[in-house]
Write a protein that holds these residues in place. Structure first.
Motif, short mmCIF file in Angstrom:
data_model
loop_
_atom_site.label_atom_id
_atom_site.label_comp_id
_atom_site.label_asym_id
_atom_site.label_seq_id
_atom_site.Cartn_x
_atom_site.Cartn_y
_atom_site.Cartn_z
N PRO A 167 33.30 44.26 -20.70
CA PRO A 167 32.83 42.87 -20.64
C PRO A 167 32.76 42.20 -22.01
N GLN A 168 32.58 42.97 -23.07
CA GLN A 168 32.48 42.41 -24.41
C GLN A 168 33.81 41.91 -24.93
N THR A 169 34.91 42.34 -24.32
CA THR A 169 36.23 41.94 -24.81
C THR A 169 36.90 40.92 -23.91
N LEU B 119 34.76 37.96 -13.45
CA LEU B 119 34.76 38.67 -14.73
C LEU B 119 33.76 38.08 -15.73
N GLY B 120 33.11 36.98 -15.37
CA GLY B 120 32.14 36.38 -16.27
C GLY B 120 32.75 35.46 -17.31
N ILE B 121 33.98 35.01 -17.09
CA ILE B 121 34.61 34.05 -18.00
C ILE B 121 33.90 32.72 -17.87
N GLY B 122 33.60 32.07 -18.98
CA GLY B 122 32.77 30.88 -18.96
C GLY B 122 33.50 29.58 -18.72
N VAL B 123 34.72 29.46 -19.27
CA VAL B 123 35.47 28.20 -19.20
C VAL B 123 36.92 28.50 -18.82
#
Length: 261
Positions: free
Chosen positions: A27-29, A74-78
């Protein structure tokens, strides 16, 4: 980077491989902002024997809803979607353009009712048909307070136009404050221009993906993508699979981003 789709997996094997790819992603990448250039909708319709490109554009719009779901998981913000360029408005066949405008309006409205997603139009509203401009404005207003996935819809968009509009905004603001041209010239910075872009206040895209094997930027987010990573997928827009998307994320995670250093 260019990736070619493999022959279709069997259903069970595909699901197993997809889960395996997802588990291996840190998740950090994962990129915070992805820009997507969906391309190949017309070729897809033509190859399948459809009478008009509208079938391809509609399939592409459905794929973009699916793609946004993958990004959200995946938690992508934009996510920025390139749906209709300013050039398209001038050069596309009128019947195809009318269908495409209707499909984009339907997509924008649907996304504005999708959970907690926030929709923003990026582009020149004044060059769009009034009904499409209204639908985009309504979608943006309806989701203004939402805090989930931020979705930029690039419609009537051109990267060069955006930079021109940003400079015009800076000049107007500076003139209203009574400043001189000499003062503006002395203090103008890339950061100032960035603040006045359509995407002002947002992070620049970390990863730009384009489908259909084409490897060009086509006037999309020219300023913002100065240090973006690029990934090109051979699949036509409607044929994009989740495994293609996950491979793009994996490839991005393995890169050493230098940011001009």
């Amino acid at each position: 980077m260019s990736a070619r789709s493999d022959q279709p997996f069997s259903g069970a094997l595909y699901r197993l491989y997809t889960r395996r790819l997802r588990r291996r992603l840190d998740p950090q990448t994962v990129p915070h902002h992805i820009a997507m250039m969906i391309d190949g909708n017309r070729r897809w319709a033509r190859q399948l024997g459809y009478a008009t490109p509208a079938h391809g554009h509609r399939a592409g719009a459905a794929k973009m809803r699916e793609f946004l779901g993958w990004c959200d998981e995946l938690g992508i913000g934009v996510v920025s979607l390139y749906l209709l360029s300013a050039d398209n408005l001038r050069k596309r066949d009128s019947a195809e353009l009318a269908d495409l405008i209707e499909i984009i309006g339907e997509l924008a409205d649907a996304l504005s009712h999708e959970g907690n997603w926030r929709v923003k139009h990026v582009g020149r509203a004044e060059i769009l048909p009034s009904e499409l401009a209204r639908v985009l404005a309504d979608a943006e207003e309806r989701t203004r307070s939402h805090t989930g996935l931020h979705v930029n819809l690039a419609v009537g968009y051109g990267g060069r136009n955006e930079i021109v509009d940003a400079v015009r905004s800076i000049l107007a603001q500076h003139d209203a404050s009574g400043g001189t041209m000499e003062d503006l010239a002395a203090h103008l910075t890339p950061e100032m221009i960035g603040e006045h872009l359509y995407t002002g206040g947002q992070p620049d895209p970390d990863l730009v993906i384009r489908t259909s094997g084409e490897q060009r930027l086509s006037d999309f987010l020219l300023w913002q993508s100065a240090h973006s990573e690029f990934y090109f997928v051979e699949a036509l827009g409607p044929d994009l699979r989740q495994v293609d998307f996950l491979r793009a994320i994996r490839d991005y995670a393995d890169r050493d981003r230098r940011f001009g250093r």
